[in-house]
Write a protein that holds these residues in place. Sequence first.
Motif, PDB file in Angstrom:
ATOM      1  N   GLU A 280       0.825  -1.211   0.000  1.00 25.97           N
ATOM      2  CA  GLU A 280       0.000   0.000   0.000  1.00 25.97           C
ATOM      3  C   GLU A 280       0.857   1.258   0.000  1.00 25.97           C
ATOM      4  OE1 GLU A 280      -3.327   0.862  -0.147  1.00 25.97           O
ATOM      5  OE2 GLU A 280      -3.522  -1.202  -0.853  1.00 25.97           O
TER       6      GLU A 280
ATOM      7  N   TRP B  20       1.928   1.761  -3.366  1.00 29.85           N
ATOM      8  CA  TRP B  20       0.802   2.261  -4.172  1.00 29.85           C
ATOM      9  C   TRP B  20       0.674   3.772  -3.987  1.00 29.85           C
ATOM     10  CZ3 TRP B  20      -2.667   2.916  -7.701  1.00 29.85           C
ATOM     11  CH2 TRP B  20      -3.889   3.536  -7.460  1.00 29.85           C
TER      12      TRP B  20
ATOM     13  N   PRO C  89      -4.017  -0.873  -7.645  1.00 27.72           N
ATOM     14  CA  PRO C  89      -4.238  -1.184  -6.224  1.00 27.72           C
ATOM     15  C   PRO C  89      -4.935  -2.533  -6.041  1.00 27.72           C
ATOM     16  CG  PRO C  89      -5.912   0.320  -7.003  1.00 27.72           C
ATOM     17  CD  PRO C  89      -5.026   0.062  -8.174  1.00 27.72           C
TER      18      PRO C  89
ATOM     19  N   ASN D 239      -7.723  -0.733   4.065  1.00 28.98           N
ATOM     20  CA  ASN D 239      -6.500  -1.357   3.574  1.00 28.98           C
ATOM     21  C   ASN D 239      -5.479  -1.368   4.719  1.00 28.98           C
ATOM     22  OD1 ASN D 239      -4.395   0.770   3.394  1.00 28.98           O
ATOM     23  ND2 ASN D 239      -5.814   1.739   1.943  1.00 28.98           N
TER      24      ASN D 239
ATOM     25  N   GLU E 108      -8.790   7.720  -2.995  1.00 27.81           N
ATOM     26  CA  GLU E 108      -9.081   6.308  -3.216  1.00 27.81           C
ATOM     27  C   GLU E 108     -10.443   6.136  -3.879  1.00 27.81           C
ATOM     28  OE1 GLU E 108      -6.714   3.410  -2.201  1.00 27.81           O
ATOM     29  OE2 GLU E 108      -5.971   5.314  -2.972  1.00 27.81           O
TER      30      GLU E 108
ATOM     31  N   SER F 163      -8.981   4.121  -6.668  1.00 26.72           N
ATOM     32  CA  SER F 163      -8.942   2.698  -6.326  1.00 26.72           C
ATOM     33  C   SER F 163     -10.004   1.943  -7.104  1.00 26.72           C
ATOM     34  CB  SER F 163      -9.160   2.504  -4.836  1.00 26.72           C
ATOM     35  OG  SER F 163     -10.536   2.634  -4.536  1.00 26.72           O
TER      36      SER F 163
END
Lengths: 370, 241
Positions: free
Chosen positions: B121, B124, B132, B139, B217, B221
């Motif tokens: 993460e 990322w 992701p 997460n 996100e 994401s």
Amino acid sequence: MSQGLETFYDVIRRRGVSRRSFLKFCSLTAASLGLGPAAASQMAHAMETKPRIPVIWLHGLECTCCTESFIRSAHPLVSDVLLSMISLDYDDTIMAAAGHQAEAILEETLEAHRGNYILAVEGNPPLAEDGMFCIPGGEPFVNKLKRMASGASAVIAWGSCASWGCVQAAKPNPTQATPIHKVVTDKPVIKVPGCPPIAEVMTGVLTYMLTFDQMPALDRQGRPKMFYSQRIHDKCYRRPHFDAGQFVESWDDDNARKGYCLYKMGCKGPTTYNACSSVQWNDGVSWPIRSGHGCLGCSEEDFWDRGSFYSRLEDIDGFGVEANADEIGMAAAGAVGVGIAAHAAASAVKRVIQKPDSHTRRPHDGSDQA
Amino acid sequence: MSSQYTSQEALKEVDALAAKQQSIYVYEAPVRLWHWVNALAMTVLAVTGYFIAEPLPSTAGEASENYLMGWMRYIHFSAGYVLAIGFLGRIYWAFVGNKHARQIFVLPVWDKDWWKEIVFEAKWYLFLERDPKKYVGHNPLAHLAMFGVFVTGTILMILTGFALYAEGAGQDSLHYALFGWVIVLFGDSMQVHTWHHIGMWVLIIFVMIHVYAAIREDIMSRQTMISTIVNGLRSYKDDRP
Ligand code: HEM
Ligand code: HEM
Ligand code: SF4
Ligand code: SF4
């Protein structure tokens, strides 16, 4: 010197204090201790019947401001009575005897009144170099302190030096000056902090112990609750200005003349436990905040190491310059804000470069969801 | 032993869904309600707390006609109660709610995969990973921050806040009986003030990053974020593992 069988009252009368004055003293003291009217006669009775308790008053590393404060008790009566009452079997600053003759009194008291006398300590022992930084009467103070504490019924730590360490224990504390409760660990130590403590507080604590023959109720830090259970801020007469949001903004402004709250000038009243705002100083003539200056927090632990006298919170070292919590917090939040902006920009770039449908370049189940 | 908070576990759960596009109920109503009440309380606490520490310019007129600091403190203490009671309620829900309600209170430190995915993460977020992974709850990196910064920080604020409150309430008060030890633990009143104050900045920074990460996100994401904390449902944007 110490005639164990005399009562307080005998001693007082012998010193020429009239019965009337004696009773007045009892009611005054009972009032200052916050005890009810019944306590005055209880106190008088105790003093007439109980044998006098000897007090030994030792001086370590200190400036004698506690003694100075003590002998200036607001009511001459109080200091008169008390001084004769405790008769200070030993106090190297104000006793008549000197030299070996004086030191002999210590041994005598230790033998004759073991387990019975009160040890009052002004100042503290330096522990570095085996205590060689403080040698009264040819003996390291720390040894003398331990020896005299061994026979005492209770120990009173006068002032911030004895209670917390005060200026001689301020960083870097080269002599390793150490407060009493860290040296005398097997006896109750009553802390009466302040630089110096208020005279009425000192006499009040002593009178309570001598007349009622018991320790005053202590708070979690070992201070007598009757004088140290509230902060300066809780009883400050400028508190209505605090609640109203009216502050001195600079030392010479109109608000200073109007007597507004000194919070913004770094008054440490909100974090300081002492009786100044209720008992006041010099027979109620004035006290620091009434004279226009913020509280320095002189009765709090390590007050010399807690940054400026003009900042309410501690300075935080280790940031190159000393900074306060807000400066550090704002700088950190600013840096994080810049970081977030940069990260957001980079994320936007990533989305442009990485085609929205790029996930489908690694097909899993034929879905073309982005 | 592997914990339930890694992407493998998430995939199992996703696979278990009948239709791939269905969503998972993650944050139950009490958690969502608490999230927003807590966010509001913290905002109020940070604003009033800041102005307790650095008061506004002086008010004019008689002291008896003004009560600015008084109100500031009153609102602060009321919001403090809301925060503390809400937090207790949230802890209660960790026991009776679904497994995601427990997540922020427990770190699966024994789980090697979880640690690996923290690194993943982090990469990322540092643009070192192209795509992701999917998660049902937080997460692993968010999980670490939720526990290490939010939960710890909130406990610090509640303890120090009530200890300061106890000082005003007096040594005979119930508050003092419950929280007086905090003052001794920190040394003295001023240290408690200082840590309470530093705690505010720690939480402000947490919220800044948290809100940014949630929005980012949500966009970047493969799963929903903001709608999840609103309606409790986690949906995924694609069906790949
Ligand atoms: C003072 C402000 C806030 C605080 C202290 C805070 C705190 C938290 C906490 C502790 C959680 C974990 C919930 C749990 O698992 O029990 C959470 C989740 C979440 N919060 Fe906040 N929050 C704040 C404001 C916001 C705001 C303004 C947003 C909207 C952008 C937001 C969006 C989210 C989202 C999307 C999640 C779910 C994260 C996920 O699914 O992994 N939060 N928040
Ligand atoms: C996110 C949570 C909180 C934040 C951000 C916050 C922030 C602050 C700040 C910045 C101060 C000023 C400290 C100083 O410089 O002296 C303060 C003071 C204070 N806070 Fe909080 N606080 C929080 C939670 C609480 C809680 C839960 C309570 C409990 C009731 C509380 C009670 C107090 C009290 C009693 C003071 C001292 C007020 C005074 O000195 O007049 N706080 N708070
Ligand atoms: S002057 Fe100091 S002690 Fe008095 S109300 Fe203001 S901050 Fe409190
Ligand atoms: S007002 Fe504060 S600094 Fe001044 S004597 Fe009292 S406790 Fe010490």
